[in-house]
Design an enzyme around this catalytic site. Structure first.
Site, PDB file in Angstrom:
ATOM      1  N   ASP A   1     -14.443 -13.581 -10.789  1.00  0.00           N
ATOM      2  CA  ASP A   1     -13.066 -14.044 -10.778  1.00  0.00           C
ATOM      3  C   ASP A   1     -12.195 -12.898 -11.297  1.00  0.00           C
ATOM      4  O   ASP A   1     -12.444 -12.342 -12.362  1.00  0.00           O
ATOM      5  CB  ASP A   1     -12.934 -15.269 -11.677  1.00  0.00           C
ATOM      6  CG  ASP A   1     -11.505 -15.758 -11.784  1.00  0.00           C
ATOM      7  OD1 ASP A   1     -10.724 -15.123 -12.521  1.00  0.00           O
ATOM      8  OD2 ASP A   1     -11.168 -16.761 -11.149  1.00  0.00           O
ATOM      9  N   GLY A   2     -11.184 -12.541 -10.519  1.00  0.00           N
ATOM     10  CA  GLY A   2     -10.384 -11.370 -10.858  1.00  0.00           C
ATOM     11  C   GLY A   2      -9.692 -11.461 -12.192  1.00  0.00           C
ATOM     12  O   GLY A   2      -9.556 -10.462 -12.914  1.00  0.00           O
TER      13      GLY A   2
ATOM     14  N   ASP B   1      -3.621  -9.061  -6.629  1.00  0.00           N
ATOM     15  CA  ASP B   1      -3.086  -9.513  -5.345  1.00  0.00           C
ATOM     16  C   ASP B   1      -3.834 -10.780  -4.919  1.00  0.00           C
ATOM     17  O   ASP B   1      -4.650 -10.753  -3.996  1.00  0.00           O
ATOM     18  CB  ASP B   1      -3.255  -8.396  -4.308  1.00  0.00           C
ATOM     19  CG  ASP B   1      -2.771  -8.803  -2.927  1.00  0.00           C
ATOM     20  OD1 ASP B   1      -1.995  -9.774  -2.832  1.00  0.00           O
ATOM     21  OD2 ASP B   1      -3.190  -8.149  -1.947  1.00  0.00           O
TER      22      ASP B   1
ATOM     23  N   GLU C   1     -14.369  -9.578  -6.134  1.00  0.00           N
ATOM     24  CA  GLU C   1     -14.119 -10.566  -5.088  1.00  0.00           C
ATOM     25  C   GLU C   1     -15.050 -11.755  -5.310  1.00  0.00           C
ATOM     26  O   GLU C   1     -16.264 -11.595  -5.385  1.00  0.00           O
ATOM     27  CB  GLU C   1     -14.353  -9.966  -3.702  1.00  0.00           C
ATOM     28  CG  GLU C   1     -14.162 -10.930  -2.560  1.00  0.00           C
ATOM     29  CD  GLU C   1     -12.816 -11.648  -2.599  1.00  0.00           C
ATOM     30  OE1 GLU C   1     -12.815 -12.890  -2.566  1.00  0.00           O
ATOM     31  OE2 GLU C   1     -11.770 -10.952  -2.676  1.00  0.00           O
TER      32      GLU C   1
ATOM     33  N   HIS D   1       0.809  -1.214   0.000  1.00  0.00           N
ATOM     34  CA  HIS D   1       0.000   0.000   0.000  1.00  0.00           C
ATOM     35  C   HIS D   1       0.845   1.268   0.000  1.00  0.00           C
ATOM     36  O   HIS D   1       0.482   2.257  -0.646  1.00  0.00           O
ATOM     37  CB  HIS D   1      -0.940  -0.008   1.208  1.00  0.00           C
ATOM     38  CG  HIS D   1      -1.983  -1.064   1.134  1.00  0.00           C
ATOM     39  ND1 HIS D   1      -2.527  -1.678   2.235  1.00  0.00           N
ATOM     40  CD2 HIS D   1      -2.580  -1.645   0.055  1.00  0.00           C
ATOM     41  CE1 HIS D   1      -3.421  -2.565   1.857  1.00  0.00           C
ATOM     42  NE2 HIS D   1      -3.459  -2.570   0.539  1.00  0.00           N
TER      43      HIS D   1
ATOM     44  N   SER E   1      -6.957  -2.684   0.033  1.00  0.00           N
ATOM     45  CA  SER E   1      -6.596  -1.945  -1.183  1.00  0.00           C
ATOM     46  C   SER E   1      -7.754  -1.149  -1.786  1.00  0.00           C
ATOM     47  O   SER E   1      -7.547  -0.014  -2.225  1.00  0.00           O
ATOM     48  CB  SER E   1      -6.026  -2.920  -2.225  1.00  0.00           C
ATOM     49  OG  SER E   1      -4.915  -3.603  -1.707  1.00  0.00           O
TER      50      SER E   1
ATOM     51  N   HIS F   1      -8.606  -8.829  -6.812  1.00  0.00           N
ATOM     52  CA  HIS F   1      -8.816  -9.720  -5.658  1.00  0.00           C
ATOM     53  C   HIS F   1      -8.950  -8.830  -4.426  1.00  0.00           C
ATOM     54  O   HIS F   1      -8.048  -8.720  -3.609  1.00  0.00           O
ATOM     55  CB  HIS F   1      -7.647 -10.700  -5.499  1.00  0.00           C
ATOM     56  CG  HIS F   1      -7.477 -11.636  -6.647  1.00  0.00           C
ATOM     57  ND1 HIS F   1      -6.938 -11.239  -7.853  1.00  0.00           N
ATOM     58  CD2 HIS F   1      -7.759 -12.958  -6.777  1.00  0.00           C
ATOM     59  CE1 HIS F   1      -6.899 -12.279  -8.676  1.00  0.00           C
ATOM     60  NE2 HIS F   1      -7.384 -13.331  -8.050  1.00  0.00           N
TER      61      HIS F   1
END
Length: 289
Positions: A151-152, A172, A126, A18, A108, A41
């Site tokens: 799904d990312g 991530d 997510e 971050h 995030s 994610h």
């Protein structure tokens, strides 16, 4: 998915991710035109650090004291680290945390949301049902933000290129799947095919199992655009720690970002060290042409 970031929120890896992500966001904001921040994610968005003191049933050692806890009372923090800590403290106070120590930590998507301008936009994905429900609740009334049960990796295909024609993509994943690095590599390359100028920020762990060197070599050999690697080790190679560090791969970094990141890498590399032999390093994986 068995991974719960709740137990790791605010640890050294979150601080690294971050604190370095923020100047990358600011780098893109040097241009007036807005951009999409895609968090593939996203997790649940907000983390109650008090809950990280316990696992499913047993008490456990919290990780945040060796992360955000090491910066909480520091003064004269260099560059963007000061802004990062200020944002975390503001978030903590917003949800009722005290000033003496961190109690609530922004994931995030919240860190991005607090940093974006009116012309910028957040899309947070997510897939885990419980985490998605928490994330949706967090952002229900937030402007310029949308939450998706996707799904990312598929979201990269679905959302690029965005209407803004500019994008910053944070990847991530939990690194639970055996083929996680292969999925990640394919997703980034597909994203670059769809949007060659997009900026990708990929977080990865430094563990024996992670095979991060092979992962980075694959990218370097794939004809990638300019890419930076920022890694921190909190202990030396001989450490018994399960995860002795982590890294960020930054594809298509903003102009002159190396000068912004270098002092942060040096400071955090020293500040986050838990055992001898650690430190931070910033290097070009694929040099600028």
């Amino acid at each position: 998915m068995n991974y719960r970031h709740q137990y790791h929120a605010g640890n050294f890896a979150d601080v690294w991710k971050h604190a370095l992500l923020l100047p990358i966001i600011r780098g893109l904001q040097r241009k007036e035109k807005g951009f999409l921040f895609l968090d593939t994610h996203a997790g649940r968005g907000k983390y109650d650090l008090r809950q990280s003191l316990r696992g499913d049933s047993l008490e456990r050692k919290p990780e945040f004291p060796d992360g955000i806890g090491r910066l909480w009372r520091e003064e004269n923090l260099p560059g963007a680290i000061g802004e990062y800590v200020w944002l975390v403290k503001d978030f903590n106070a917003r949800f009722g945390g005290g000033s003496d120590a961190a109690e609530f930590y922004p994931g995030s998507p919240w860190l991005a949301q607090m940093s974006l301008r009116e012309q910028d936009r957040l899309a947070a994905c997510e897939l885990h049902e419980e985490e998605f429900a928490a994330l949706k609740y967090e952002f229900e009334y937030e402007k310029r933000a949308s939450v998706h049960p996707l799904d990312g990796y598929k979201a990269i295909r679905a959302m690029l290129p965005p209407m803004e024609k500019r994008a910053l993509v944070l990847i991530d994943p939990p690194y639970e799947a055996q083929n996680e690095f292969a999925q990640l590599t394919d997703a980034v390359l597909e994203g670059l095919r769809r949007m060659p100028a997009a900026t990708f920020v990929v977080w990865y762990p430094l563990t024996e199992r992670a095979r991060s060197d092979a992962f980075l070599a694959t990218f370097a050999e794939a004809g990638m655009p300019p890419s930076l690697v920022a890694e921190v080790a909190i202990a030396g190679d001989g450490s018994s720690l399960k995860m002795r560090g982590c890294g960020l791969l930054v594809v298509n970094p903003p102009w002159k970002i190396q000068a912004d990141l270098q002092p942060l890498v040096e400071y955090l590399g020293e500040k986050l060290q838990q055992q001898p032999g650690g430190g931070g390093r910033l290097r070009w994986l694929v040099p600028e042409r």
